[in-house]
Design an enzyme around this catalytic site. Structure first.
Site, short mmCIF file in Angstrom:
data_model
loop_
_atom_site.label_atom_id
_atom_site.label_comp_id
_atom_site.label_asym_id
_atom_site.label_seq_id
_atom_site.Cartn_x
_atom_site.Cartn_y
_atom_site.Cartn_z
CE LYS A 112 -4.30 -1.92 2.11
NZ LYS A 112 -5.02 -1.48 3.14
CE LYS A 195 -6.10 -7.96 -1.89
NZ LYS A 195 -6.05 -7.92 -0.59
CE LYS A 198 -12.95 -3.30 0.45
NZ LYS A 198 -13.36 -3.08 1.55
P1 TYM Z 1 -10.72 -5.59 4.07
O1 TYM Z 1 -11.68 -4.62 4.47
O2 TYM Z 1 -9.60 -5.19 3.16
O3 TYM Z 1 -11.28 -7.08 3.59
C1 TYM Z 1 -12.16 -7.67 4.20
C2 TYM Z 1 -12.21 -9.03 4.15
O4 TYM Z 1 -12.28 -9.61 3.07
C3 TYM Z 1 -11.33 -10.48 2.46
N1 TYM Z 1 -10.92 -10.20 1.24
C4 TYM Z 1 -11.15 -11.25 0.04
N2 TYM Z 1 -11.06 -12.79 0.38
C5 TYM Z 1 -11.12 -13.30 -0.71
N3 TYM Z 1 -10.76 -12.87 -1.92
C6 TYM Z 1 -10.36 -11.45 -2.01
N4 TYM Z 1 -10.24 -10.92 -3.22
C7 TYM Z 1 -10.52 -10.66 -0.92
N5 TYM Z 1 -10.48 -9.19 -0.94
C8 TYM Z 1 -10.72 -9.07 0.48
C9 TYM Z 1 -10.23 -9.84 3.51
O5 TYM Z 1 -9.37 -11.00 3.74
C10 TYM Z 1 -10.93 -9.82 4.61
O6 TYM Z 1 -11.24 -10.95 5.47
N6 TYM Z 1 -7.50 -5.42 8.10
C11 TYM Z 1 -8.79 -6.06 7.51
C12 TYM Z 1 -10.07 -5.47 8.43
C13 TYM Z 1 -9.58 -5.75 9.81
C14 TYM Z 1 -9.73 -7.12 10.53
C15 TYM Z 1 -9.57 -6.57 11.88
C16 TYM Z 1 -10.40 -8.25 10.11
C17 TYM Z 1 -9.45 -4.63 10.75
N7 TYM Z 1 -9.44 -5.24 11.96
C18 TYM Z 1 -9.83 -7.68 12.94
C19 TYM Z 1 -10.14 -9.22 10.95
C20 TYM Z 1 -10.12 -9.08 12.33
C21 TYM Z 1 -9.23 -5.52 6.18
O7 TYM Z 1 -8.51 -4.56 5.84
O8 TYM Z 1 -10.05 -6.32 5.55
#
Ligand code: TYM
Length: 332
Positions: A112, A195, A198
């Site tokens: 990032k 992957k 967003k």
């Molecule tokens: P974030 O918002 O990027 O994504 C949310 C969830 O979606 C999953 N994900 C995917 N899974 C499969 N294929 C994809 N292409 C794909 N893109 C996204 C991510 O793995 C995630 O599970 N840091 C985290 C948010 C967070 C969090 C937490 C998660 C903050 N605190 C505590 C678990 C526990 C994040 O940015 O996810």
């Protein structure tokens, strides 16, 4: 019941198929057998610049999509991170226990930051995984369901929990990541080597949960495949087809080997048509329900506020123990 915590960033108007398959679909299934907390992590979202009005809107939209996707806010605790101040407070303590080198090794930060230009990336982006550790550890979480891009952050969380426990006495549960192998990573339809994300440069390969069904179907029909004709799962040789099989499997519950049998002798067009139908069938009611929930933002805000109170009760108890263990003088 075992305690479970997960979250998503409210960083787009709609969740995408990766968020749904990798996270939301599993979350909904897990809430019956777990004591679950599902968080909209708005404090994580501001680690990159956000427009305030847009953030407010996407935060509500994300919460509405959790509910529409099957999270029951009367059972699971569904809340907005910034409404529970203990997240920021524990994150500060954990910041002081994290090595600079340790934080520098987080691959998502490196990706990032490179995208933004290393100098303009915020310190918040750098310490983002530590806030995530705080999210998880406040609730004595045993299980963290995530896509595999978050695995390294859960590893850091485990290290921090162990470090705190050995320095200050047993305080935190040490959480396990929960990653379903087959769906851990959904890929971009136009660029099946990377992957679905967003923040992709173009949205033509992203299936949005709230898109018009006709738009979704069209995107899936234009998915990149390969010059062969065989429908089989092979990430190396057939990234596009493998991704379509993964998506179809997630939306229909049919295993990939079984799908390979079913598509023997059929063409890519047949596969795409079926994927489009399966996705539209699942997303159409989710979309309708989301829009309905957003029609009454006051009611949605009330549900979220009540759930934030439920979360704070657990979080504040953990934080009080932490402050006590590290030697802060508590207010009498
Ligand atoms: P974030 O918002 O990027 O994504 C949310 C969830 O979606 C999953 N994900 C995917 N899974 C499969 N294929 C994809 N292409 C794909 N893109 C996204 C991510 O793995 C995630 O599970 N840091 C985290 C948010 C967070 C969090 C937490 C998660 C903050 N605190 C505590 C678990 C526990 C994040 O940015 O996810």
């Amino acid at each position: 019941l075992p305690r479970l915590f997960s979250g998503m960033q409210p960083s787009a108007d709609s969740l995408h198929a990766g968020n749904y398959i990798g996270a939301l679909q599993q979350w909904a299934a897990l809430q019956d057998t777990h004591d679950a907390l599902y968080c909209v992590v708005d404090m994580h979202a501001i680690t990159v610049p956000q427009d305030p009005a847009t953030l407010r809107e996407t935060t509500r939209r994300t919460a509405a999509q959790y509910i529409a996707g099957g999270i029951d806010p009367a059972k699971s605790i569904l809340f907005i991170q910034s409404q529970v101040p203990a997240h920021a407070e524990l994150a500060w303590v954990l910041n002081t226990l994290t090595g600079f080198g340790e934080a520098s090794r987080m691959t998502q930060f490196k990706d990032k930051a490179a995208k933004q230009g290393a100098d303009s990336a915020s310190v918040g982006l750098f310490t983002y995984p530590i806030l995530m550790a705080a999210d998880i550890l406040l609730y004595n979480t045993q299980l963290v369901p995530v896509g595999d891009d978050q695995k390294q952050h859960v590893e850091l969380t485990r290290d921090l929990a162990n470090r705190f426990n050995s320095r200050f006495g047993p305080t935190f549960a040490v959480p396990e990541p929960y990653i379903l192998k087959e769906t851990a990573r959904i890929y971009d339809l136009q660029n099946p080597e990377s992957k679905m994300s967003k923040s992709a440069a173009s949205d033509s390969g992203i299936v949005w949960m709230l898109d018009e069904p006709s738009k979704t179907a069209k995107k899936i029909r234009s998915a990149v495949t390969d010059t062969g004709r065989e429908i089989r799962f092979d990430r190396g040789e057939k990234a596009g087809v493998s991704n379509l099989l993964t998506i179809l499997s997630a939306f229909t519950g049919t295993s990939i080997p079984r799908l390979e049998e079913q598509y023997e002798g059929k063409g890519y067009g047949d596969l795409k048509k079926d994927v489009a139908e399966a996705v539209v069938e699942v997303f159409t009611p989710v979309r309708a329900r989301t829009l309905e929930l957003l029609d009454d933002p006051a009611e949605l805000d009330r549900v979220l506020a009540h759930n934030a109170d439920r979360a704070a009760e657990i979080a504040n108890a953990t934080l009080a123990t932490v402050y006590d263990r590290i030697g802060f003088v508590r207010k009498v």
